[in-house]
Write an enzyme that holds these catalytic residues in place. Sequence first.
Site, short mmCIF file in Angstrom:
data_model
loop_
_atom_site.label_atom_id
_atom_site.label_comp_id
_atom_site.label_asym_id
_atom_site.label_seq_id
_atom_site.Cartn_x
_atom_site.Cartn_y
_atom_site.Cartn_z
N TYR A 25 0.84 -1.20 0.00
CA TYR A 25 0.00 0.00 0.00
C TYR A 25 0.88 1.26 0.00
O TYR A 25 0.51 2.30 -0.52
CB TYR A 25 -0.97 -0.02 1.18
CG TYR A 25 -2.18 0.86 0.96
CD1 TYR A 25 -3.10 0.60 -0.05
CD2 TYR A 25 -2.40 1.98 1.76
CE1 TYR A 25 -4.19 1.42 -0.26
CE2 TYR A 25 -3.49 2.80 1.56
CZ TYR A 25 -4.38 2.52 0.55
OH TYR A 25 -5.47 3.34 0.35
N LYS A 85 -2.83 8.62 2.59
CA LYS A 85 -4.07 8.50 3.39
C LYS A 85 -3.86 9.07 4.80
O LYS A 85 -4.78 9.63 5.38
CB LYS A 85 -4.52 7.04 3.47
CG LYS A 85 -5.04 6.47 2.16
CD LYS A 85 -6.22 7.23 1.59
CE LYS A 85 -6.90 6.48 0.45
NZ LYS A 85 -7.87 7.32 -0.27
P1 NAP Z 1 -12.22 3.88 -8.34
O1 NAP Z 1 -13.53 3.39 -8.75
O2 NAP Z 1 -11.06 3.66 -9.26
O3 NAP Z 1 -12.34 5.42 -7.96
C1 NAP Z 1 -11.23 6.31 -7.90
C2 NAP Z 1 -11.66 7.56 -8.58
O4 NAP Z 1 -10.67 8.59 -8.48
C3 NAP Z 1 -11.93 7.36 -10.07
O5 NAP Z 1 -13.19 7.88 -10.40
C4 NAP Z 1 -10.82 8.19 -10.72
O6 NAP Z 1 -11.17 8.70 -11.99
C5 NAP Z 1 -10.72 9.30 -9.70
N1 NAP Z 1 -9.57 10.16 -9.92
C6 NAP Z 1 -8.26 9.81 -9.96
N2 NAP Z 1 -7.53 10.89 -10.24
C7 NAP Z 1 -8.38 11.94 -10.36
C8 NAP Z 1 -8.23 13.32 -10.65
N3 NAP Z 1 -7.03 13.88 -10.88
N4 NAP Z 1 -9.34 14.11 -10.71
C9 NAP Z 1 -10.56 13.58 -10.50
N5 NAP Z 1 -10.78 12.27 -10.23
C10 NAP Z 1 -9.70 11.47 -10.16
O7 NAP Z 1 -11.76 3.19 -6.94
P2 NAP Z 1 -12.42 3.21 -5.49
O8 NAP Z 1 -11.83 2.04 -4.81
O9 NAP Z 1 -13.88 3.38 -5.56
O10 NAP Z 1 -11.72 4.50 -4.84
C11 NAP Z 1 -12.46 5.56 -4.26
C12 NAP Z 1 -11.82 5.99 -2.96
O11 NAP Z 1 -11.97 4.95 -1.98
C13 NAP Z 1 -10.32 6.26 -3.07
O12 NAP Z 1 -9.98 7.36 -2.25
C14 NAP Z 1 -9.72 4.99 -2.48
O13 NAP Z 1 -8.40 5.17 -1.98
C15 NAP Z 1 -10.72 4.75 -1.36
N6 NAP Z 1 -10.70 3.41 -0.77
C16 NAP Z 1 -10.79 2.31 -1.56
C17 NAP Z 1 -10.75 1.05 -0.98
C18 NAP Z 1 -10.81 -0.20 -1.83
O14 NAP Z 1 -10.39 -1.25 -1.35
N7 NAP Z 1 -11.32 -0.13 -3.04
C19 NAP Z 1 -10.65 0.91 0.43
C20 NAP Z 1 -10.58 2.06 1.21
C21 NAP Z 1 -10.60 3.31 0.60
P3 NAP Z 1 -10.59 7.91 -13.32
O15 NAP Z 1 -10.98 6.48 -13.18
O16 NAP Z 1 -11.24 8.64 -14.43
O17 NAP Z 1 -9.10 8.11 -13.27
#
Ligand code: NAP
Length: 256
Positions: free
Chosen positions: A156, A163
């Site tokens: 990570y 984070k």
């Molecule tokens: P996700 O579907 O890939 O979402 C991440 C989003 O961030 C995508 O919509 C991406 O857009 C966007 N993004 C990246 N760079 C950007 C920028 N410069 N401007 C605007 N948007 C941008 O993955 P997710 O897992 O749902 O992630 C959402 C949040 O949850 C993140 O903060 C992640 O760290 C957090 N989280 C995830 C998990 C897990 O296990 N999945 C666990 C805890 C926390 P594009 O796809 O167009 O680049």
Amino acid sequence: MSHLLERKTALILGVANKWSIAHAIARAFVREGARVLLTYQSERQKLTVEELAAEMGAGKALPCDVTRDQEVAALIEQLNADNTTLDAVVHSIAFAGREDLARPFVETSREGYLLAQEVSAYSLVTVARATAPLMRTGGALLTLTYLGSVRVVPNYNVMGVAKASLEACVRYLASDLGPLKIRVNAISAGPIKTASARGVKDFSKMLEAVPAHAPLRRNTDPAEVADTAVFLASDLGRGVTGNVIYVDAGFQIMGL
Ligand code: NAP
């Protein structure tokens, strides 16, 4: 349906596809009666996000790359032109280079470190500063974080450090914006299979560890993260600010 968000308008940043945590949150907000506006990062995602917005009964989908000040300004200009008052803003955005989520942390480059910090942590400050004036009668700002901020989770790496920074931003923003009745909180979700998660080397091992050790003996369902977001955005969450709330089947309490 409980209509916990009736007469509220929410801006949700970070829907990339139907597996995105932001997608689950947007659907739950619509279910609870909110008017939901989505953003997409680039033209590449425009059509998908517009289709998802139409499918779930959300309103407009607007462009916003959070690293581009002029795009953030244009988004706010558009919302002002539409006389939008926001009650909730969801920041569900993160990015780090794939190589930094695979090699030892000590090998992290300056560029990789700064990129992860800019997109994954500083962008919350940008979003808070831009949207606070639209939360005219107060509101709720939410972000998504992960346990890698406070514990070492293999691979990570640079994202764990980002984070940690994000969670500190939550506390400082909560202090600054509290007098404006704006609450700022983070949800720390357990691992969920999404596009971003697949960028972490051996992510499937994280998914396997949780049911083996978590008190609830299962992984996290995006719908339960979304329901916690509903609580925080609703009047039920009115006394909660500056917090990190774990929605992870209890994994974070375990020592072994
Ligand atoms: P996700 O579907 O890939 O979402 C991440 C989003 O961030 C995508 O919509 C991406 O857009 C966007 N993004 C990246 N760079 C950007 C920028 N410069 N401007 C605007 N948007 C941008 O993955 P997710 O897992 O749902 O992630 C959402 C949040 O949850 C993140 O903060 C992640 O760290 C957090 N989280 C995830 C998990 C897990 O296990 N999945 C666990 C805890 C926390 P594009 O796809 O167009 O680049």
